[in-house]
Scaffold this motif. Structure first.
Motif, PDB file in Angstrom:
ATOM      1  N   ILE A 142      23.042  -8.081   7.610  1.00 29.96           N
ATOM      2  CA  ILE A 142      23.062  -7.911   6.147  1.00 29.96           C
ATOM      3  C   ILE A 142      24.238  -7.025   5.751  1.00 29.96           C
ATOM      4  N   LYS A 143      24.434  -5.940   6.493  1.00 25.67           N
ATOM      5  CA  LYS A 143      25.555  -5.048   6.208  1.00 25.67           C
ATOM      6  C   LYS A 143      26.895  -5.752   6.388  1.00 25.67           C
ATOM      7  N   HIS A 154      23.415   0.114   2.811  1.00 26.67           N
ATOM      8  CA  HIS A 154      24.664   0.533   3.452  1.00 26.67           C
ATOM      9  C   HIS A 154      24.583   1.976   3.956  1.00 26.67           C
ATOM     10  N   PHE A 181      17.659  -2.357  -0.958  1.00 28.64           N
ATOM     11  CA  PHE A 181      18.797  -3.258  -0.797  1.00 28.64           C
ATOM     12  C   PHE A 181      20.092  -2.599  -1.253  1.00 28.64           C
ATOM     13  N   ARG A 182      20.030  -1.941  -2.403  1.00 20.51           N
ATOM     14  CA  ARG A 182      21.230  -1.274  -2.929  1.00 20.51           C
ATOM     15  C   ARG A 182      21.694  -0.133  -2.030  1.00 20.51           C
ATOM     16  N   TYR A 193      18.095 -10.561   3.848  1.00 23.55           N
ATOM     17  CA  TYR A 193      17.247  -9.503   3.304  1.00 23.55           C
ATOM     18  C   TYR A 193      15.855 -10.038   2.956  1.00 23.55           C
ATOM     19  N   GLY A 217      27.406  -8.742   5.505  1.00 25.16           N
ATOM     20  CA  GLY A 217      27.615  -9.684   4.410  1.00 25.16           C
ATOM     21  C   GLY A 217      26.611 -10.810   4.298  1.00 25.16           C
ATOM     22  N   ASP A 218      25.742 -10.994   5.261  1.00 23.09           N
ATOM     23  CA  ASP A 218      24.759 -12.070   5.202  1.00 23.09           C
ATOM     24  C   ASP A 218      23.516 -11.573   4.444  1.00 23.09           C
ATOM     25  N   THR A 219      23.678 -11.388   3.135  1.00 24.71           N
ATOM     26  CA  THR A 219      22.634 -10.769   2.315  1.00 24.71           C
ATOM     27  C   THR A 219      21.373 -11.631   2.178  1.00 24.71           C
ATOM     28  N   GLU A 220      21.486 -12.919   2.459  1.00 28.73           N
ATOM     29  CA  GLU A 220      20.307 -13.789   2.372  1.00 28.73           C
ATOM     30  C   GLU A 220      19.239 -13.394   3.378  1.00 28.73           C
TER      31      GLU A 220
END
Length: 195
Positions: free
Chosen positions: A10-11, A62, A58-59, A18, A13-16
């Protein structure tokens, strides 16, 4: 795939992915949030605060560091802080245990009398837990219902491990004291009968 592996992807870039983390924890976080809102009669916003918890996580993903806490501990901390913030806004100070997600189901072959007695006992235990101060109640819920260890609870409640142990000791003692008269069955005393 582990939480750590998902978080790394996810970090990157593969946010899906989450949504998979949400699927793993949504039921538990929702039940925890609902617990905290029960006495304040604000259960209707439990889903909203659960969603807000996942949005905040989620926000801030990072900044999540596994060396500080596990993802679940971090998520419970966000959930607790979100609920407490909402309770402060609404001037509601009582947080409590709720039934959803934690009510054991009696086997079908249990007699109605036994099922009724069991339900009554569970309600008495719930009432005793609901009467505890917020930190004791939260510690007891996290330990007994969510099966968290002392370190995880300490992080979520922002307490030391020894403070968590003390909170749990006081909570258990208080619940035991409140339930003592109900569960205590005096033995037949022959001497008293003769007098």
């Amino acid at each position: 795939m582990t939480d750590s592996q998902l978080i790394q992807l996810i970090k990157q870039g593969d946010t899906e992915l989450y949504s998979e983390l949400m699927r793993r924890y949504q039921r538990k976080i929702l039940a925890f949030v609902y617990h905290m809102l029960k006495n304040s009669h604000m259960e209707l916003i439990a889903e909203d605060l659960c969603s807000e918890t996942f949005y905040k996580a989620f926000r801030s993903l990072h900044s999540f560091r596994e060396v500080d806490a596990s993802f679940s501990t971090w998520l419970y901390t966000i959930a607790r802080n979100t609920v407490l913030s909402e309770l402060r806004k609404n001037r509601a100070g009582n947080v409590s245990l709720e039934e959803s997600g934690y009510t054991p189901v009696a086997p079908l072959d249990v007699a109605p009398e036994q099922a009724a007695l069991r339900k009554e006992r569970m309600n008495l235990v719930r009432e005793a837990i609901n009467s505890l101060p917020e930190k004791q109640r939260s510690a007891l819920i996290l330990r007994e219902y969510d099966q968290m260890d002392y370190q995880e609870i300490a992080v979520i409640l922002d307490q030391s491990v020894s403070s968590v142990k003390s909170l749990l000791f006081r909570a258990r003692s208080s619940v035991k004291l409140q339930l003592e008269s109900y569960f205590y069955e005096p033995e037949f005393d022959e001497q008293a009968e003769r007098v």
